[in-house]
Design an enzyme around this catalytic site. Structure first.
Site, PDB file in Angstrom:
ATOM      1  N   TYR A  15       0.825  -1.219   0.000  1.00  0.00           N
ATOM      2  CA  TYR A  15       0.000   0.000   0.000  1.00  0.00           C
ATOM      3  C   TYR A  15       0.854   1.262   0.000  1.00  0.00           C
ATOM      4  O   TYR A  15       0.670   2.155  -0.832  1.00  0.00           O
ATOM      5  CB  TYR A  15      -0.953  -0.014   1.197  1.00  0.00           C
ATOM      6  N   MET A 116     -11.005  -6.323   3.896  1.00  0.00           N
ATOM      7  CA  MET A 116     -11.818  -5.475   4.788  1.00  0.00           C
ATOM      8  C   MET A 116     -11.209  -4.086   4.837  1.00  0.00           C
ATOM      9  O   MET A 116     -10.060  -3.926   5.247  1.00  0.00           O
ATOM     10  CB  MET A 116     -11.877  -6.063   6.196  1.00  0.00           C
ATOM     11  N   GLU A 353     -13.912  -9.137  13.912  1.00  0.00           N
ATOM     12  CA  GLU A 353     -14.510  -9.386  12.614  1.00  0.00           C
ATOM     13  C   GLU A 353     -15.126 -10.777  12.606  1.00  0.00           C
ATOM     14  O   GLU A 353     -14.569 -11.724  13.146  1.00  0.00           O
ATOM     15  CB  GLU A 353     -13.513  -9.183  11.468  1.00  0.00           C
ATOM     16  N   HIS A 438      -1.563  -8.154  11.265  1.00  0.00           N
ATOM     17  CA  HIS A 438      -1.550  -6.688  11.197  1.00  0.00           C
ATOM     18  C   HIS A 438      -0.319  -6.071  11.865  1.00  0.00           C
ATOM     19  O   HIS A 438      -0.445  -5.316  12.822  1.00  0.00           O
ATOM     20  CB  HIS A 438      -2.806  -6.123  11.877  1.00  0.00           C
ATOM     21  N   ASN A 476      -9.060  -2.859  11.035  1.00  0.00           N
ATOM     22  CA  ASN A 476      -8.112  -3.393  10.051  1.00  0.00           C
ATOM     23  C   ASN A 476      -7.316  -2.242   9.440  1.00  0.00           C
ATOM     24  O   ASN A 476      -7.854  -1.166   9.209  1.00  0.00           O
ATOM     25  CB  ASN A 476      -8.870  -4.139   8.962  1.00  0.00           C
ATOM     26  N   PHE A 478      -5.317  -1.434   6.422  1.00  0.00           N
ATOM     27  CA  PHE A 478      -4.760  -0.953   5.146  1.00  0.00           C
ATOM     28  C   PHE A 478      -5.336   0.369   4.651  1.00  0.00           C
ATOM     29  O   PHE A 478      -4.656   1.101   3.924  1.00  0.00           O
ATOM     30  CB  PHE A 478      -4.727  -2.045   4.064  1.00  0.00           C
TER      31      PHE A 478
END
Ligand code: FDA
Length: 497
Positions: A15, A116, A353, A438, A476, A478
């Site tokens: 990312y 997500m 989640e 994560h 989450n 990103f």
């Protein structure tokens, strides 16, 4: 090529790296991206680029001879198996106290993640990135990131009746019966494609359970969004199976970057040297932290400050399953793309989640990945004896996260008269507390860098990935990594170029 001089080199294609390369290219700068993983653009002998979740093969793991599946057991049986060593897509990277799962290849974590795409609640933002102007993030950079990533919400009318989300509806029923807020979360999956999968008119991907070893269709990974845009600028080259090993000031200005070319079994086949005016570290929280800690300790970048390597966290990840009653079947068809969560952050420090268990059979299990408000932060350090970077994470720290997750699931179990599954992470082991999906931190914004990612001590060196975020994003990560990169690169283009 060996000996070349380039204006900008970006380490990593996840990312942070993709945002950096796109915005620089659009500003007229030529960019070279270096990625240690593969391109993931060519089908294998089965006609597919990526292996299925239930049948991992050489493509599935980064340089392992045996799978290391996040769920190691099922119904009492270990499910890991031998595979040929290969530069596969999912890295299960082992540190003394924790296993860190990461994506490898062009697109980084976007290749393997659940899609997500969650923007944290505004009221929590000051606790996530205290030095960043929240107004700007929520008015400009979060919307820009969400647009660039192709984030959308599931059609709730369809969701209410789709067999592949029965597991999520069971998750909602149990959450609500215990009084917990159940929230829908956006995703980057193409919902029209998923509906077509359901109708049987296209090859199945999410409905075939594809996720942690890659999605062959439907999911808008970075390859389909930022990286597709990057390619259309014509200003960016991406070199795969190349691993950056060193960055040091060059005699005539800029930085000398040493790069190992590797083959698909991980052997170094050539070593190259490139000079870059600017280097952007976007190798992910672990990749960037490992590089910076090593380069500071071994004298390549001695002036990096003492914040380098610090502030690392696991986003409080902990997994668990619950055994439902026979009348609460979760469905043998489960979409691999989660759509919802249970929000007990304010009261109990946990956001869970509602995750699929895409086994293809009825499991009567509800499965959850919780993100928790753990205070524990670890530090990377250089180990001269082993020539490796260690991480000070302690396995026992996960108990804080387990306690927070239990604020949700103990209550649900009590209300429903159900119990935890004990067969998913080993024999009689309830909690998946050995891992994180994560990783965050290690070169924290406004500490190791200035407030926009410029590394202190070295003009022209920048950090642009999840290592800027100090250990937790409450949801989450990103979307926040992407939005922060959008914010920082705008400032860098305006002031440094
Ligand atoms: P990222 O890790 O994406 O990219 C770094 C890249 O750099 C990699 O491609 C790596 O190969 C490369 N690299 C590393 N070292 C290098 C070197 N020395 N030389 C060259 N290249 C190098 N998040 C979320 O928001 N929603 C979700 O649903 C999920 N689900 C999920 C599932 C699974 C299984 C995983 C593993 C992860 C998630 N995540 C997630 C997490 C998310 O994918 C992660 O936070 C981001 O990918 C991190 O983005 P970065 O840009 O920081 O690095």
């Amino acid at each position: 090529a060996n000996g070349a001089r380039v204006p900008v080199l970006v380490v990593g294609t996840g990312y942070g790296g993709s945002v950096t390369a796109l915005r620089l290219a659009q500003a007229g700068v030529d960019v070279h991206m270096i990625e240690m993983g593969m391109a993931w653009d060519t089908p294998g002998s089965d006609g597919k680029i990526f292996a299925n979740t239930t049948t991992p093969d050489h493509r599935s793991f980064w340089l392992r001879t045996r799978t290391k599946q996040p769920l190691s057991n099922f119904l009492g049986f270990p499910i890991d198996k031998n595979i040929p060593k290969y530069t596969g897509i999912l890295d299960a990277e082992e540190f003394a106290g924790i296993m860190v799962y990461q994506g490898r290849g062009v697109g980084g974590g976007s290749l393997v993640n659940g899609g997500m795409a969650v923007t944290p609640k505004r009221e929590n933002f000051a606790g996530i990135l205290p030095s960043v102007n929240a107004d700007e993030m929520y008015s400009t950079y979060y919307p820009r990131a969400n647009a660039g990533l192709g984030v959308t919400s599931v059609d709730q009318r369809w969701w209410e009746n789709a067999p592949c989300y029965q597991y999520a509806r069971v998750g909602r029923k149990h959450a609500q019966r215990s009084g917990f807020p159940f929230v829908f979360v956006p995703n980057v999956y193409d919902w029209d494609y998923m509906k077509a999968e359901e109708a049987g008119t296209v090859p199945k991907s999410a409905l075939a359970g594809e996720v942690i070893y890659g999605n062959n269709a439907g999911k808008k990974s970075l390859q389909k969004t930022y990286i597709a845009q990057i390619k259309s600028t014509g200003r960016v080259t991406i070199t795969t199976l190349h691993k950056v090993t060193s960055v040091a000031p060059a005699a005539g200005g800029g930085y000398t970057v040493l790069i190992d070319e590797i083959n698909t079994t991980g052997d170094t086949v050539a070593t190259k040297s490139v000079t870059a005016d600017r280097v952007f570290f976007a190798a992910g929280s672990v990749g960037t932290s490992k590089l910076l800690v090593k380069l500071k300790a071994t004298g390549a970048l001695p002036n990096l400050n003492n914040e380098v390597g610090k502030g690392w966290g696991d986003n409080g990840n902990v997994m668990c399953g619950r055994a439902n009653h026979m009348w609460d079947a979760t469905g043998k068809l489960q979409s691999s793309m989660p759509t919802a969560g249970i929000d007990n952050w304010a009261a109990g420090g946990a956001f869970a989640e509602v995750a699929p268990l895409p086994t293809g059979i009825e499991t009567y299990a509800s499965f959850y990945l919780s993100i928790t408000n753990t205070p524990h932060r670890a530090e990377f350090s250089w180990n001269a004896a082993t020539g490796k970077v260690d991480l000070s994470w302690q396995t026992a720290w996960k108990q804080t996260s387990i306690n927070m997750a239990k604020t949700i699931f103990d209550k649900i179990n009590q209300k429903e008269g159900t119990i935890y599954r004990t067969d998913l992470f080993g024999t009689y082991k309830i909690w998946g507390d050995h891992l994180t999906y994560h990783p965050l931190g290690g070169a924290v914004l406004n500490k190791a860098t200035d407030n926009y990612g410029r590394l202190h001590g070295y003009p022209g060196l920048y950090v642009m990935d999840g290592s800027l975020i100090p250990g937790n994003v409450t949801v989450n990560p990103f979307v926040t990594i992407t939005a922060l990169a959008e914010r920082n690169i705008e400032n860098i283009i305006a002031n440094d170029l």
